[in-house]
Design an enzyme around this catalytic site. Structure first.
Site, PDB file in Angstrom:
ATOM      1  N   TYR A 147       0.820  -1.279  -0.092  1.00 36.38           N
ATOM      2  CA  TYR A 147      -0.059   0.151  -0.049  1.00 36.38           C
ATOM      3  C   TYR A 147       0.754   1.193  -0.117  1.00 36.38           C
ATOM      4  CZ  TYR A 147      -3.772   3.114   1.563  1.00 36.38           C
ATOM      5  OH  TYR A 147      -4.748   4.172   1.656  1.00 36.38           O
ATOM      6  N   GLU A 149       4.072   1.893  -0.501  1.00 36.12           N
ATOM      7  CA  GLU A 149       4.905   1.996  -1.806  1.00 36.12           C
ATOM      8  C   GLU A 149       4.334   2.046  -2.971  1.00 36.12           C
ATOM      9  OE1 GLU A 149       7.761   3.069  -1.086  1.00 36.12           O
ATOM     10  OE2 GLU A 149       9.110   1.898   0.334  1.00 36.12           O
TER      11      GLU A 149
END
Ligand code: NAD
Ligand code: UDP
Ligand code: UDP
Length: 347
Positions: A147, A149
Site C-alpha cells: 500500500y 510504496e
C-alpha cells in the site's frame, strides 16, 4: 454549481467514493462510477441508481479502460490494512498499473486527474506533525509496503505524467477518514470500535493503544477533494487533507464506549508490524491554497457514524426496502443528517 462535466470516479462504490459520487451528482455533473467491488458495495450507491446522470461500471482498473471524460478521481484501492494486505500483489497492481491506465486515459482525453494518496507515504513518521515536505520513513519490504510504496509510486507516476506529458494532476494525501457507509467488516479502527461497542463485544486495542491518529469526518474530506480539483492550474499538490485533532487509540476506544453506552470491555492484541506510532497532518498548505479546514470534530462525527451503524446492524438494507422511507424508520438518522441508501431518500 460547477455543473455539467463528465466525471469518472474509480473506487466509486467504496466508502469515500460513494460520498464523492453523490456530491458530484448534486452539483449537476454526469458521473461514471467504476469499481470492481473488492471492498465496495452496490448498497453504497443504490440511492443514486435512479439518477439518469449516474452510471456504474464493473471494472478493475488494472486493465485498460477507454471512455471519454473531462475529469477523473482515482480512488480505487482497498484502504483498510486488513483488506490491502489480503492480496498484496493485487494492491500493488491497483496502485501502479491502475495509476498508469488512469493517467494514460487522462493523457488521451486531456482530463484533469485527482489521486487519492495517503498519509501512509510518510510511513512511521519521524517528523510530527507531518508537512508535505517530509519525505517519510517507509519500510519497502514490510506488510504495509504494498500500500505505502504502491501509493508512493503512484505519486511518482502522477508527477512524471505531469512533467513529461503535461497531464493536469491533483494529488491529495488523505489522513484517516471515517463516517457512515464503512463496511461492518472494514477492519479500520473507527468502524471496528463502533461495531464492537454496539454488539457489546470486546473492543480490540492493538498494542498499548498509545499510538495516535487524527480522524477526519467524511463530509469535510469530500469538501477538500472538490476544492482541490477546482483549484487554479498549477496547484498540483501533494496536499495534506485531514483533521489535525490528534487522539490516542485508547482515547478513541473510551469515547466510543461512552457514547454508545456499551457494556464492552477492552482486550489488548498484538500491535501489527510497522504500525505507525504517531500521525497528525500539518494542514497549512490546504488552508492557504484551498481555504480549507475541517469543521466536524471527532465527537460530532462519531455521533453520526454511530447512528449509521445502529441502523445498519439492526437490519439496514433489509428493513430499508420495506420501510416507506428509511429516515421514517430510523428518525435518529435524519437528525444525524445521514444520507441513506433507499431510493426514496434521495435528496
Ligand atoms: P474503500 O476500501 O471503502 O474503497 C475503495 C474502493 O476501491 C472499493 O469500492 C473497491 O472495491 C475499489 N477497488 C479496489 N481495487 C480496485 C480495482 N483494482 N479496480 C476498481 N476498483 C477497485 O476505501 P476508502 O476509504 O473509500 O478509500 C478510497 C481511497 O482513498 C483509496 O484509494 C484509499 O487508499 C484512499 N485513502 C483513504 C483514507 C481513509 O482514511 N478513508 C486514507 C488515505 C487514503
Ligand atoms: N490507457 C487506457 N485508456 C486510455 C488510454 C490509455 O486504459 O484511454 C492505458 C493503456 O493501456 C496504456 C496506459 O494507459 O497501457 C498508459 O497509456 P500511455 O499512453 O501513457 O502509454 P502507452 O499507450 O504509450 O503505453
Ligand atoms: N487499531 C486497533 N484496533 C482495531 C483496529 C485498529 O487498535 O481493531 C489500531 C491500529 O493498530 C492503528 C490504528 O488503530 O494503530 C489505526 O488503524 P487503522 O487500521 O484504522 O488505520 P491505519 O492508520 O493504521 O492505516
Amino acid at each position: 454549481m460547477h455543473g455539467q462535466k463528465r466525471i469518472m470516479v474509480t473506487g466509486g462504490t467504496g466508502f469515500l467514493g460513494s460520498f464523492l459520487c453523490e456530491r458530484l451528482l448534486r452539483e449537476g455533473n454526469d458521473v461514471l462510477c467504476v469499481d470492481n467491488y473488492y471492498t465496495g458495495s452496490r448498497d453504497n450507491v443504490l440511492h443514486l441508481l435512479d439518477d439518469p446522470r449516474f452510471e456504474v461500471l464493473r471494472h478493475d482498473i488494472t486493465f485498460p479502460l477507454y471512455v471519454e471524460v473531462d475529469e477523473i478521481y482515482n480512488l480505487a484501492c482497498p484502504a483498510s490494512p486488513v483488506h490491502y494486505q489480503h492480496d498484496p500483489v493485487q494492491t500493488v497492481k491497483t496502485n501502479v498499473h491502475g495509476a498508469i491506465n488512469m493517467l494514460g486515459l487522462a493523457k488521451r482525453t486531456k482530463a484533469k486527474i485527482f489521486q487519492a494518496s495517503t498519509s501512509e507515504v510518510y510511513g512511521d513518521p519521524a517528523v510530527h506533525p507531518q508537512p508535505e515536505e517530509y519525505r517519510g520513513s517507509v519500510n519497502p519490504i514490510g506488510p504495509r509496503a504494498c500500500y505505502d510504496e504502491g501509493k508512493r509510486c503512484a505519486e511518482t507516476l502522477f508527477f512524471d505524467y505531469h512533467r513529461q506529458y503535461g497531464v493536469e494532476i491533483r494529488v491529495a494525501r488523505i489522513f484517516n477518514t471515517y463516517g457512515p457507509r464503512m463496511q461492518t467488516n472494514d477492519g479500520r479502527v473507527v468502524s471496528n470500535f463502533i461495531v464492537q461497542a454496539l454488539r457489546n463485544e470486546p473492543i480490540t486495542i492493538f498494542g498499548n493503544g498509545r499510538q495516535t491518529r487524527s480522524f477526519c469526518y467524511v463530509d469535510d474530506l469530500i469538501d477538500g477533494f472538490i476544492r482541490l480539483m477546482g483549484a487554479p492550474a498549477g496547484v498540483t499538490g501533494p496536499i495534506n487533507l485531514g483533521n489535525p485533532g490528534e487522539f490516542q487509540v485508547r482515547e478513541l476506544a473510551e469515547m466510543v464506549v461512552e457514547m454508545t453506552g456499551s457494556k464492552s470491555g477492552i482486550v489488548f492484541k498484538d500491535l501489527p508490524v510497522d504500525d505507525p506510532t504517531q500521525r497528525k497532518p500539518d494542514i497549512s498548505r490546504a488552508t492557504q491554497q484551498l481555504g480549507w479546514q475541517p469543521k466536524v470534530n471527532l465527537r460530532e462525527g462519531l455521533e453520526r457514524t454511530i447512528a449509521y451503524f445502529e441502523w445498519k446492524l439492526s437490519g439496514g438494507v433489509k428493513n430499508r426496502l420495506s420501510a416507506k422511507s428509511s429516515q421514517e424508520a430510523y428518525p435518529h438518522l435524519a437528525a444525524a443528517n445521514v444520507e441513506l441508501t433507499a431510493p426514496e431518500a434521495i435528496r
